[in-house]
Design an enzyme around this catalytic site. Sequence first.
Site, PDB file in Angstrom:
ATOM      1  N   CYS A 157      -0.862  32.479  -6.680  1.00  0.00           N
ATOM      2  CA  CYS A 157      -0.149  31.208  -6.559  1.00  0.00           C
ATOM      3  C   CYS A 157      -0.971  30.067  -7.141  1.00  0.00           C
ATOM      4  O   CYS A 157      -1.932  29.600  -6.521  1.00  0.00           O
ATOM      5  CB  CYS A 157       0.171  30.919  -5.094  1.00  0.00           C
ATOM      6  SG  CYS A 157       1.019  29.341  -4.825  1.00  0.00           S
ATOM      7  N   CYS A 160      -0.859  26.813  -5.129  1.00  0.00           N
ATOM      8  CA  CYS A 160      -1.676  26.867  -3.915  1.00  0.00           C
ATOM      9  C   CYS A 160      -3.164  26.726  -4.229  1.00  0.00           C
ATOM     10  O   CYS A 160      -3.890  26.021  -3.515  1.00  0.00           O
ATOM     11  CB  CYS A 160      -1.457  28.198  -3.190  1.00  0.00           C
ATOM     12  SG  CYS A 160       0.256  28.647  -2.887  1.00  0.00           S
ATOM     13  N   ASP A 161      -3.634  27.414  -5.270  1.00  0.00           N
ATOM     14  CA  ASP A 161      -5.070  27.583  -5.463  1.00  0.00           C
ATOM     15  C   ASP A 161      -5.645  26.973  -6.731  1.00  0.00           C
ATOM     16  O   ASP A 161      -6.864  27.004  -6.929  1.00  0.00           O
ATOM     17  CB  ASP A 161      -5.404  29.087  -5.458  1.00  0.00           C
ATOM     18  CG  ASP A 161      -5.021  29.753  -4.145  1.00  0.00           C
ATOM     19  OD1 ASP A 161      -5.091  29.075  -3.105  1.00  0.00           O
ATOM     20  OD2 ASP A 161      -4.652  30.940  -4.162  1.00  0.00           O
TER      21      ASP A 161
END
Length: 331
Positions: A157, A160-161
């Site tokens: 992701c 997300c990261d």
Amino acid sequence: MDLATSPASGLKEKMTEHTSVLIIGSGPAGLTAAIYTARAQLNPIVIEGEPSSTTDQPGGQLMLTTDIENYPGFPESITGPELMANFRAQALRFGADLRTTKVQRLDTTTRPFRAWLTGDDEPSISADAVILATGAQSMMLKVPGEDRLLSHGLSTCATCDGFFFRGHDIAVIGGGDSAIEEATFLTRFASSVTIVHRRDSLRASKIMQERAFANEKIRFVWNTQVTEVLGAEKVEGLAVRNLVTGEQSVLNVTGVFIAIGHIPNTTLVTDQVDLEDNGYVRTGLGSYTSIDGLFAAGDVQDHVYRQAITSAGSGCVAAIDAERWLEAQAD
């Protein structure tokens, strides 16, 4: 679980337990739904999943995530397991009945709905309403090093990261819209992004391709398969093989994002509820599905955003929808 004695045999047999709301799944969507339905005094039963399961483990995909910096309310970040422990504790506080087991079969053709849990030959639970929050799983490469380095330089992701990879040289695996979108997003942080694709052309839409080809930070490695993710405790490179020449080499990257697709966990309802063409549960207004009394929340119906915060929000929606639907049935 209640037990009854069979007059004929004298043996004790299981009785089907009834609940107003059965919630299947314990990620952000399922546990948020549990919090809301418990506060509404609907006494929900939540089937968390099983620790050994890859598709419906307790806590969902966030249990595989290290630091989370984009969930509101945690300015210093929080780990995925810590966040889900907080969700769980809050659901328990309001009286949700959480059970670490798995629904192996769900029958939505009868009223009330019936669910069979792991190891049961007869239905274990009947429910007036069901909230399906079984999530989705990322498709993985299934190569050495992948499991060991997940959340240690390997991610599924970018949203997300990506922030954690400022100044890194990154590889994105895939050639569809998701891969190109993630690669383009990652150029905000990375020094370089290498797209590794098994074919000699992309499957992404024309406009996505044009953006990627025009981005100076993106380069492409064609006709290439990843054979191993390298590194002991963090990603230190990718071993790859050219599918045309057979030549093997190493890409010097310190981050890897796998973007070859997701699979929604819809096995329980595949032949019962309407699905989108890509396999996700189709929802209309709010969380309503094609089956009256069956609601869907989180990644099992969301193939666009797939964030913890959006999953939690949809769990709230499903809980309110279920509460109002139950009230309407009682009128």
